[in-house]
Design a protein around this motif. Structure first.
Motif, PDB file in Angstrom:
ATOM      1  N   UNK A  94      -3.126   4.580  17.903  1.00  0.00           N
ATOM      2  CA  UNK A  94      -3.626   4.647  16.432  1.00  0.00           C
ATOM      3  C   UNK A  94      -4.890   3.504  16.220  1.00  0.00           C
ATOM      4  N   UNK A  95      -4.754   2.283  17.080  1.00  0.00           N
ATOM      5  CA  UNK A  95      -5.478   1.497  17.074  1.00  0.00           C
ATOM      6  C   UNK A  95      -7.015   2.022  17.874  1.00  0.00           C
ATOM      7  N   UNK A  96      -6.896   2.610  18.708  1.00  0.00           N
ATOM      8  CA  UNK A  96      -8.039   3.253  19.490  1.00  0.00           C
ATOM      9  C   UNK A  96      -8.873   4.437  18.511  1.00  0.00           C
ATOM     10  N   UNK A  97      -7.925   5.217  17.880  1.00  0.00           N
ATOM     11  CA  UNK A  97      -8.600   6.314  17.211  1.00  0.00           C
ATOM     12  C   UNK A  97      -9.558   5.592  16.016  1.00  0.00           C
ATOM     13  N   UNK A  98      -8.883   4.228  15.621  1.00  0.00           N
ATOM     14  CA  UNK A  98      -9.745   3.901  14.310  1.00  0.00           C
ATOM     15  C   UNK A  98     -11.193   3.216  14.940  1.00  0.00           C
ATOM     16  N   UNK A 114     -17.005   0.992   7.191  1.00  0.00           N
ATOM     17  CA  UNK A 114     -16.490   0.474   5.781  1.00  0.00           C
ATOM     18  C   UNK A 114     -15.288  -0.721   6.006  1.00  0.00           C
ATOM     19  N   UNK A 115     -15.058  -1.338   4.845  1.00  0.00           N
ATOM     20  CA  UNK A 115     -14.391  -2.474   4.804  1.00  0.00           C
ATOM     21  C   UNK A 115     -12.943  -1.769   5.146  1.00  0.00           C
ATOM     22  N   UNK A 116     -12.646  -0.773   4.434  1.00  0.00           N
ATOM     23  CA  UNK A 116     -11.491   0.081   4.446  1.00  0.00           C
ATOM     24  C   UNK A 116     -11.019   0.588   6.114  1.00  0.00           C
ATOM     25  N   UNK A 119     -10.109  -2.431   8.114  1.00  0.00           N
ATOM     26  CA  UNK A 119      -8.926  -2.793   7.527  1.00  0.00           C
ATOM     27  C   UNK A 119      -7.716  -1.969   8.229  1.00  0.00           C
ATOM     28  N   UNK A 120      -7.994  -0.759   8.152  1.00  0.00           N
ATOM     29  CA  UNK A 120      -7.055   0.249   8.782  1.00  0.00           C
ATOM     30  C   UNK A 120      -7.032  -0.189  10.534  1.00  0.00           C
ATOM     31  N   UNK A 126      -6.082  -3.918  15.796  1.00  0.00           N
ATOM     32  CA  UNK A 126      -7.344  -4.204  16.337  1.00  0.00           C
ATOM     33  C   UNK A 126      -7.416  -5.954  15.996  1.00  0.00           C
ATOM     34  N   UNK A 127      -8.059  -6.482  16.744  1.00  0.00           N
ATOM     35  CA  UNK A 127      -8.503  -7.759  16.619  1.00  0.00           C
ATOM     36  C   UNK A 127     -10.018  -7.833  16.371  1.00  0.00           C
TER      37      UNK A 127
END
Length: 188
Positions: A94-98, A114-116, A119-120, A126-127
């Protein structure tokens, strides 16, 4: 046909980097750091970022080259194709998808990161450095894509060329060396 005279045995970005080696060196150094340097993202994950950006820019050479590089690093051909064509169902975290969505947005209109979304990505693990490097890789590959297409560099159509290039990138990275591209000769 390229807009400037390039070595016909060095298609795509390879011929352009060879054409002007003084400008190529800092670009190569940055690419080496971002795609092969120390990172909590794997080399394959970083190649996937380059792949989705290149695909978004419709750069056939870079899309094929970095898809092949991701494939060889992953040892399979499904993930890169899914990331390009069905990202929601791609076999990545999921991190990689974001991060890939951040890369896509950076490619298409960086103001839409976006900030959102950030944040996701953070909530998925994610770092800040991974987010930074994702945006920088995306920006760098926008440069590469426009460089390749803006000078109409040759784009081979045979998959074997990209497989050879991917193996060079896997074993040697992005820095120049003697006879680096000998196996890319398109006349053999």
């Amino acid at each position: 046909m390229p807009h400037i005279p390039l070595d016909e045995n060095l298609p795509g970005i390879t011929g352009l980097l060879n054409y002007r080696q003084d400008t190529a060196l800092p670009i190569r150094q940055l690419t080496q750091i971002l795609l092969r340097g120390e990172s909590t993202l794997t080399e394959a994950e970083r190649e996937l970022i380059a792949t989705v950006v290149s695909q978004g820019n419709e750069c056939k050479f870079c899309t094929a080259a970095h898809t092949a590089a991701a494939d060889v690093l992953l040892g399979e051909r499904e993930t890169a194709e899914k990331v390009k064509h069905d990202p929601d169902n791609a076999p990545v975290s999921q991190k990689m998808k974001y991060l890939l969505e951040i890369a896509r947005r950076t490619q298409s209109d960086a103001r839409t990161v976006s900030t959102e979304l950030v944040a996701d990505a953070r909530d998925a693990g994610a770092t800040d450095l991974e987010i930074h490097d994702t945006v920088l890789i995306a920006g760098l590959f926008c440069l590469y894509n426009k460089y390749v297409d803006g000078l109409a560099s040759v784009t081979p159509t045979e998959p074997a060329f990209y497989d050879r290039l991917a193996n060079i990138l896997k074993t040697s990275g992005y820095m120049p060396s003697a006879n680096r591209y000998a196996s890319l000769n398109t006349t053999t």
